[in-house]
Design an enzyme around this catalytic site. Structure first.
Site, PDB file in Angstrom:
ATOM      1  CD  GLU A  59      57.408  50.972  49.304  1.00 21.34           C
ATOM      2  OE1 GLU A  59      56.417  51.565  48.850  1.00 21.34           O
ATOM      3  OE2 GLU A  59      57.364  49.809  49.756  1.00 21.34           O
ATOM      4  N   GLY A 302      38.844  21.813  29.288  1.00 21.53           N
ATOM      5  CA  GLY A 302      39.290  21.586  27.913  1.00 21.53           C
ATOM      6  C   GLY A 302      38.743  22.591  26.921  1.00 21.53           C
TER       7      GLY A 302
END
Length: 371
Positions: A59, A302
């Site tokens: 902003e 894994g």
């Protein structure tokens, strides 16, 4: 001239703010992604996005870049402006000082320091505030930030490369390379956007991965995390080499001399009471990582650690690279193991699927529905 108060105009300018916010992806953490557009009489007179922590917010940049007096203009921002002092001053102060006439907000900021406070300050000052424009889009844009703030745990993405028949390695354990080069490049870009990468000790012993970001200019590697209940990690493992910080999560059953040796080598150690299965409790580790400001955790495998994350409902998103290969093998590991479900109606639902090509592979992304 298009009426700025019409839904279509608000949607259009909010969409621009969201696209601007994306320019900061991977660079703003622990801050959220924020973009802003300043509009006057139907014309864009300023725009900006948050680039990195400690720099002006979106902003502020949009207002500073205004090509004319921003008085009575409309400010669009995808996340509620801040109302507190952090690394930078409150954005609402500048909005008030510049006499912005209207503020359009995509979604409230879940941070307790903000969370509607800015909206009340602006409204009390006589500024018109519209909140909730493209809210689902704005929340998805900062899904990591929202999860972290609202739950105190990281947003967790499970990533794997697999064959068409769902195997992440052959029956011998070989997994290099299932996915193609384009997918591996994409995976490295994604690594650069997260705060930490988690693997289990099985992956370290089998594949000896480096777990750093490679081939991405200007990118830094995230924290490398290894779950290793008994500290079986070799001292010459590549994941312990320079290039990124490494944290090993272990239990109180680990050898004290190995703990001391790793710490002497600069490895960070987090100790946990062993769970019922003798392993590091994943939920406890996630909370500990959140205390280190890890907002986004990538679990790369894994099968055992993916299964744990799914069974314990700690995963938020899937990122699966599916290669045009058939590996076969009853003993070949799949992405999701464990006992499994008795019937399809008990299975884990995956929502909001997206499917796209990644070189010769297919990238499937989706979200895991929580109860």
């Amino acid at each position: 001239m298009t009426d700025l108060r019409s839904a279509s105009a608000d949607d259009r300018f909010m969409g621009m703010a969201c696209r601007l916010a994306l320019r900061g992806k991977g660079k703003t953490r622990p801050n959220p992604l924020v973009g802003s557009v300043l509009v006057k009489d139907g014309r864009i007179i300023g725009k900006g996005y948050h680039r990195k922590p400690g720099t002006p917010h979106a902003e502020v940049i949009a207002i500073r870049n205004a090509q004319e007096d921003p008085r009575d203009s409309t400010l669009y921002v995808n996340l509620e402006p801040c109302a507190h002092f952090g690394r930078t001053p409150p954005c609402v102060d500048l909005i008030l000082a510049k006499a912005i006439g209207r503020v359009v907000i995509g979604t409230k900021d879940p941070n307790p320091k903000v969370n509607g406070r800015s909206i009340r300050i602006l409204q009390d000052a006589g500024i018109e505030v519209t909140c909730g424009v493209l809210e689902p889009v704005c929340r998805r844009l900062n899904e990591v930030f929202f999860k972290y703030i609202e739950t105190g745990t990281p947003f967790v993405t499970l990533k794997a490369a697999m064959s068409l028949d769902g195997k992440i390695a052959s029956y011998t354990g070989a997994s290099k390379w299932i996915s193609g080069e384009a997918s591996r490049r994409r995976a490295h870009r994604f690594r650069a956007e997260v705060d930490a990468i988690l693997v289990g000790i099985g992956t370290v012993l089998r594949d000896d991965p480096v777990l750093t970001v490679r081939g991405i200019r200007g990118a830094s590697s995230p924290l490398r995390v290894v779950m290793d209940s008994l500290l079986r990690i070799p001292l010459d493992a590549k994941v312990l080499a320079p290039g990124a910080r490494t944290l090993v999560a272990t239990t109180d059953e680990a050898p004290p001399d190995k703990v001391s040796l790793l710490r002497q080598r600069g490895v960070e150690i987090e100790m946990f009471p062993a769970g019922p299965n003798g392993r590091v409790p994943l939920g406890s580790l996630l909370r500990r990582l959140a205390e280190r400001e890890v907002q986004h955790l990538l679990i790369e495998g894994g099968s055992r650690i993916h299964t744990t994350a799914l069974e314990e409902k700690e995963a938020d998103k899937l990122m699966l690279f599916i290669a045009p290969l058939l590996l076969g093998g009853e003993g070949a590991p799949g992405f999701f193991g464990g006992r499994g479900f008795e019937s399809p109606d008990q299975a884990h639902p995956v929502r909001d699927l997206s499917i796209r090509r990644s070189g010769p592979d297919i990238l499937v992304e989706g979200y895991l529905k929580r109860d």
